[in-house]
Design a protein around this motif. Structure first.
Motif, short mmCIF file in Angstrom:
data_model
loop_
_atom_site.label_atom_id
_atom_site.label_comp_id
_atom_site.label_asym_id
_atom_site.label_seq_id
_atom_site.Cartn_x
_atom_site.Cartn_y
_atom_site.Cartn_z
N UNK A 43 8.90 -1.37 -8.54
CA UNK A 43 9.16 -0.80 -9.34
C UNK A 43 8.72 0.70 -8.78
N UNK A 44 6.96 0.31 -8.62
CA UNK A 44 6.30 1.76 -8.32
C UNK A 44 6.49 1.94 -7.09
N UNK A 45 6.03 1.38 -6.13
CA UNK A 45 5.88 0.99 -4.92
C UNK A 45 7.33 1.26 -4.45
N UNK A 46 8.06 0.25 -4.60
CA UNK A 46 9.00 1.31 -3.80
C UNK A 46 9.86 2.95 -4.14
N UNK A 47 9.55 3.49 -5.69
CA UNK A 47 9.72 4.91 -5.49
C UNK A 47 8.77 5.35 -4.95
N UNK A 48 7.27 5.10 -4.75
CA UNK A 48 6.03 5.46 -3.92
C UNK A 48 7.07 5.71 -2.27
N UNK A 49 7.88 4.54 -2.28
CA UNK A 49 7.83 4.28 -0.24
C UNK A 49 9.43 5.63 -0.05
N UNK A 50 9.86 5.81 -0.71
CA UNK A 50 11.06 6.65 -0.53
C UNK A 50 10.41 8.27 -0.64
N UNK A 51 9.49 8.20 -1.32
CA UNK A 51 9.18 9.87 -1.49
C UNK A 51 8.86 9.88 0.07
N UNK A 52 8.44 11.55 1.11
CA UNK A 52 8.55 13.04 1.73
C UNK A 52 6.75 12.71 1.90
N UNK A 53 5.69 12.03 1.90
CA UNK A 53 4.85 12.23 1.83
C UNK A 53 3.39 11.55 3.03
N UNK A 54 2.66 11.83 2.87
CA UNK A 54 2.03 11.42 4.10
C UNK A 54 0.47 10.37 4.02
N UNK A 55 0.61 10.43 2.44
CA UNK A 55 -0.50 9.41 2.14
C UNK A 55 -0.28 8.90 0.67
N UNK A 56 -0.78 7.69 0.31
CA UNK A 56 -0.83 7.50 -0.96
C UNK A 56 -2.29 7.48 -1.61
N UNK A 57 -2.64 8.16 -2.68
CA UNK A 57 -3.66 8.67 -3.56
C UNK A 57 -3.95 7.26 -4.58
N UNK A 58 -4.76 6.26 -5.20
CA UNK A 58 -4.73 5.94 -5.92
C UNK A 58 -5.76 5.99 -6.70
N UNK A 59 -6.15 6.62 -7.58
CA UNK A 59 -7.37 7.66 -8.64
C UNK A 59 -8.00 6.14 -9.22
N UNK A 60 -7.86 5.33 -9.28
CA UNK A 60 -8.89 4.22 -10.42
C UNK A 60 -7.67 3.53 -11.42
N UNK A 61 -8.44 3.02 -11.85
CA UNK A 61 -7.81 1.91 -12.81
C UNK A 61 -6.86 1.56 -12.29
N UNK A 62 -7.16 0.57 -11.52
CA UNK A 62 -6.33 -0.06 -11.05
C UNK A 62 -5.87 -1.06 -12.01
N UNK A 63 -6.38 -1.85 -13.66
CA UNK A 63 -6.37 -2.90 -13.69
C UNK A 63 -6.37 -2.46 -15.67
N UNK A 64 -5.98 -3.45 -16.38
CA UNK A 64 -6.58 -3.94 -17.60
C UNK A 64 -6.41 -4.83 -18.27
N UNK A 65 -7.65 -5.81 -17.97
CA UNK A 65 -8.01 -7.26 -18.41
C UNK A 65 -7.12 -8.25 -18.40
N UNK A 66 -6.70 -8.08 -16.58
CA UNK A 66 -6.01 -9.15 -15.04
C UNK A 66 -6.91 -10.92 -15.46
N UNK A 67 -5.74 -11.37 -15.33
CA UNK A 67 -6.25 -12.39 -14.21
C UNK A 67 -7.22 -12.11 -13.31
N UNK A 68 -8.08 -12.57 -13.77
CA UNK A 68 -8.98 -12.62 -11.82
C UNK A 68 -8.46 -13.54 -10.95
N UNK A 69 -8.13 -14.59 -10.96
CA UNK A 69 -7.58 -14.96 -9.82
C UNK A 69 -6.34 -15.11 -9.55
N UNK A 70 -5.71 -14.26 -10.04
CA UNK A 70 -4.44 -14.12 -9.93
C UNK A 70 -4.69 -12.45 -9.19
N UNK A 71 -5.86 -11.99 -8.13
CA UNK A 71 -5.52 -10.55 -8.26
C UNK A 71 -4.39 -10.20 -6.70
#
Length: 296
Positions: free
Chosen positions: A93-121
């Protein structure tokens, strides 16, 4: 494992609030219990909103920043925290929303995870590959060190496999006449800006850092603007109380602020993030995509 189990019990057990609300409605039929039941029901409604509604909202907030020396339109997000509370479906859902925005780049400022399964990244972050614009990212404390587990290497491999540019410790030239520079996590002591100071340029430099406190190590000549996350804006933004839980030693909250360093004021923009940690709640502070119109 015990802490993870507690978080999962809290996340899934919170559905019981609806059964409790039904019981309160039944109790309200009796006059002697009506007022107390109404107060408890109001509290349950606030909890239900903070647990089930607001964390699923995706707000787009637009800000124009003049005087950065750069001309660009970017989308800034942080603290997605995929894992215990949010999964791949939310990222899609987030990617779909980002892709509809009139921007030149997407910046992710860290903390992409919260105790996920490492083998499923790889599967978890696959939706990022669908973004049509370049994606620049740094990692955060939940990805690298505190509170762990340290999934630094497999996360980097998964993100790069899906086309994300990890820019920690390096400078990247942008075709629009400015530079990107990335700082590692401050709590992991990986935010040394020496490489930026050693490579001055007439071009404006946009520094991406997870923790806005990292701006305290910079000078105005090092960074036209620092883009950060980490604070969640308090996550549960109850007036007069949320300041006590914001993890910043220098008073950073959200939006545009300045780091008052010995060398001068460094401009910082902190986004409130997308996900949740601790409690699976957001209140008065929905997941936010900050669209920044940078103008010289």
């Amino acid at each position: 494992m015990d802490k993870l189990l507690i978080k999962q019990c809290l996340f899934h057990g919170s559905w019981l609030v609806f059964a409790f609300m039904a019981w309160l409605l039944w109790r309200m039929r009796k006059p002697g219990h009506r007022v107390l039941a109404m107060v408890a029901l109001a509290g349950c409604l606030v909890f239900a909103w903070a647990r089930f509604v607001e964390p699923q909202v995706l707000r787009v907030r637009t800000t124009t920043l003049v005087g950065t020396g750069a001309r660009a339109d970017i989308a800034l997000i942080s603290d997605i925290h995929l894992g215990v509370y949010k999964g791949r479906g939310f990222l899609e859902r987030l990617v779909q929303r980002l892709d509809a925005l009139p921007v030149q780049a997407v910046v992710i400022a860290g903390d992409l995870t919260y105790e996920p399964q490492a083998d499923d990244l790889g599967t978890l972050f696959e939706p990022l590959a669908r973004l049509r614009v370049p994606v620049y990212a740094v990692l955060g404390n939940h990805d690298q060190q505190a509170p762990g587990p340290d999934i630094d290497r497999p996360l980097r491999e998964a993100l790069m496999r899906h086309g994300v540019h990890i820019i920690e410790g390096r400078i990247v030239e942008d075709a629009h006449g400015f530079r990107w520079a990335g700082l590692g996590d401050r709590w992991a002591r990986k935010d040394d800006p020496g490489f930026v100071k050693a490579a001055p340029s007439a071009k404006p430099t946009l520094v991406v850092a997870h923790n806005p406190d990292s701006a305290m190590n910079l000078a105005p000549a090092d960074a036209a603007l620092v883009l950060a996350g980490h604070t969640h804006g308090g996550q549960i933004r109850i007036p007069w109380l949320y300041h006590r839980v914001i993890p910043s030693a220098h008073g950073f909250d959200r939006g545009e602020q300045f780091a008052h360093t010995p060398d001068g004021a460094v401009r910082v923009f902190t986004t409130t993030g997308i996900g949740e940690i601790g409690l699976p709640l957001r209140l008065f502070n929905p997941p936010t995509i900050d669209v920044l119109h940078l103008r010289p």
